[in-house]
Each structure stands twice: as C-alpha cells, then as structure tokens.
Design a protein around this motif. Structure first.
Motif, PDB file in Angstrom:
ATOM      1  N   LYS A  12       0.254 -25.048  13.424  1.00  0.00           N
ATOM      2  CA  LYS A  12       1.575 -25.589  13.384  1.00  0.00           C
ATOM      3  C   LYS A  12       1.780 -26.277  12.021  1.00  0.00           C
ATOM      4  CE  LYS A  12       1.107 -28.486  16.639  1.00  0.00           C
ATOM      5  NZ  LYS A  12       1.113 -29.535  17.547  1.00  0.00           N
ATOM      6  N   ALA A  16       4.872 -25.162   9.234  1.00  0.00           N
ATOM      7  CA  ALA A  16       5.558 -26.477   8.869  1.00  0.00           C
ATOM      8  C   ALA A  16       5.666 -26.496   7.383  1.00  0.00           C
ATOM      9  CB  ALA A  16       5.225 -27.642   9.613  1.00  0.00           C
ATOM     10  N   VAL A  29       5.129 -31.285   9.990  1.00  0.00           N
ATOM     11  CA  VAL A  29       5.013 -30.805  11.303  1.00  0.00           C
ATOM     12  C   VAL A  29       6.173 -31.873  12.288  1.00  0.00           C
ATOM     13  CG1 VAL A  29       3.515 -31.271  13.332  1.00  0.00           C
ATOM     14  CG2 VAL A  29       2.617 -30.328  11.200  1.00  0.00           C
ATOM     15  N   GLU A  30       6.319 -32.885  12.098  1.00  0.00           N
ATOM     16  CA  GLU A  30       7.514 -33.720  12.704  1.00  0.00           C
ATOM     17  C   GLU A  30       8.801 -32.925  12.656  1.00  0.00           C
ATOM     18  OE1 GLU A  30       6.845 -35.886  15.113  1.00  0.00           O
ATOM     19  OE2 GLU A  30       4.839 -35.573  14.940  1.00  0.00           O
ATOM     20  N   LYS A  33       8.937 -29.813  14.602  1.00  0.00           N
ATOM     21  CA  LYS A  33       9.231 -30.259  15.978  1.00  0.00           C
ATOM     22  C   LYS A  33      10.473 -30.660  16.204  1.00  0.00           C
ATOM     23  CE  LYS A  33       7.316 -33.531  19.319  1.00  0.00           C
ATOM     24  NZ  LYS A  33       6.326 -34.594  19.454  1.00  0.00           N
ATOM     25  N   SER A  34      11.222 -31.488  15.539  1.00  0.00           N
ATOM     26  CA  SER A  34      12.481 -31.747  15.771  1.00  0.00           C
ATOM     27  C   SER A  34      13.408 -30.531  15.837  1.00  0.00           C
ATOM     28  CB  SER A  34      13.073 -32.919  14.915  1.00  0.00           C
ATOM     29  OG  SER A  34      13.155 -32.271  13.601  1.00  0.00           O
ATOM     30  N   VAL A  36      12.571 -27.347  16.511  1.00  0.00           N
ATOM     31  CA  VAL A  36      12.116 -26.624  17.699  1.00  0.00           C
ATOM     32  C   VAL A  36      12.802 -27.227  18.975  1.00  0.00           C
ATOM     33  CG1 VAL A  36      10.110 -25.909  19.160  1.00  0.00           C
ATOM     34  CG2 VAL A  36      10.103 -25.554  16.420  1.00  0.00           C
ATOM     35  N   PHE A  37      12.556 -28.370  19.166  1.00  0.00           N
ATOM     36  CA  PHE A  37      13.004 -29.154  20.588  1.00  0.00           C
ATOM     37  C   PHE A  37      14.533 -29.469  20.572  1.00  0.00           C
ATOM     38  CE2 PHE A  37       8.647 -29.720  20.753  1.00  0.00           C
ATOM     39  CZ  PHE A  37       8.155 -30.053  22.065  1.00  0.00           C
ATOM     40  N   TRP A  53       3.359 -28.036  22.534  1.00  0.00           N
ATOM     41  CA  TRP A  53       3.575 -28.590  21.295  1.00  0.00           C
ATOM     42  C   TRP A  53       2.120 -29.306  20.795  1.00  0.00           C
ATOM     43  CZ3 TRP A  53       5.991 -27.586  17.246  1.00  0.00           C
ATOM     44  CH2 TRP A  53       5.898 -28.280  16.323  1.00  0.00           C
ATOM     45  N   ARG A  54       1.241 -29.804  21.741  1.00  0.00           N
ATOM     46  CA  ARG A  54       0.147 -30.460  21.606  1.00  0.00           C
ATOM     47  C   ARG A  54      -1.033 -29.552  20.992  1.00  0.00           C
ATOM     48  NH1 ARG A  54       1.405 -33.333  26.596  1.00  0.00           N
ATOM     49  NH2 ARG A  54       0.626 -31.622  27.536  1.00  0.00           N
TER      50      ARG A  54
END
Length: 79
Positions: A12, A16, A29-30, A33-34, A36-37, A53-54
């Motif tokens: 990831k 990213a 990465v954060e 993530k935002s 993707v989600f 995601w983990r």
C-alpha cells in the motif's frame, strides 16, 4: 470492466507514493485510503477480492481495480 491483470502486487505504501509523491509515506497512505473508501463502486469490487485495508500488500487484481476506478498514479507504475 477489467478482464485481465497488467500489474503486480504492491505494498500500500509504495502504491500510495506513486499517487502522492509529494507527501510523506504515512500521509500518502491515508490519502489513498480516503480515495479508495470514497468510491463505493471501487469498494464493491475490492470486497469481491477479499480486500482488507489492514493488510500490507495489495494483489495485482486489487491494484488494477484501484487504477481503473481512481485513475493512473502521478508516477507511472510501469516504465
């Protein structure tokens, strides 16, 4: 819809950094993530791949789906 995989597995953090090279790894990465989600269609497809995601690594299929739904990264994955 995607029918084949043209990528390889990525961590990831590495993926990213391709999308957000100007950010520090954790921030990149954060942000990924935002994105993707924040895409319900992408999440629905990722769930079919047992996405979590983990986990550190993304499968080639998951990477392909991310690229398909949110676009190519700023830094190309392939030279």
């Amino acid at each position: 819809m995607l029918t084949h995989s043209s990528t390889k597995a990525y961590q990831k953090r590495r993926l990213a950094r391709h999308y957000f090279p100007e950010l520090q790894p954790k921030s990149a990465v954060e942000k990924l993530k935002s994105w993707v989600f924040g895409c319900p269609e992408l999440m629905a497809e990722l769930e079919k791949t047992h996405f979590c995601w983990r986990k550190w690594d993304l499968t080639p299929r998951q990477v392909d789906l991310i690229i398909y739904y949110i676009g190519d990264p700023e830094i190309p994955l392939f030279p």
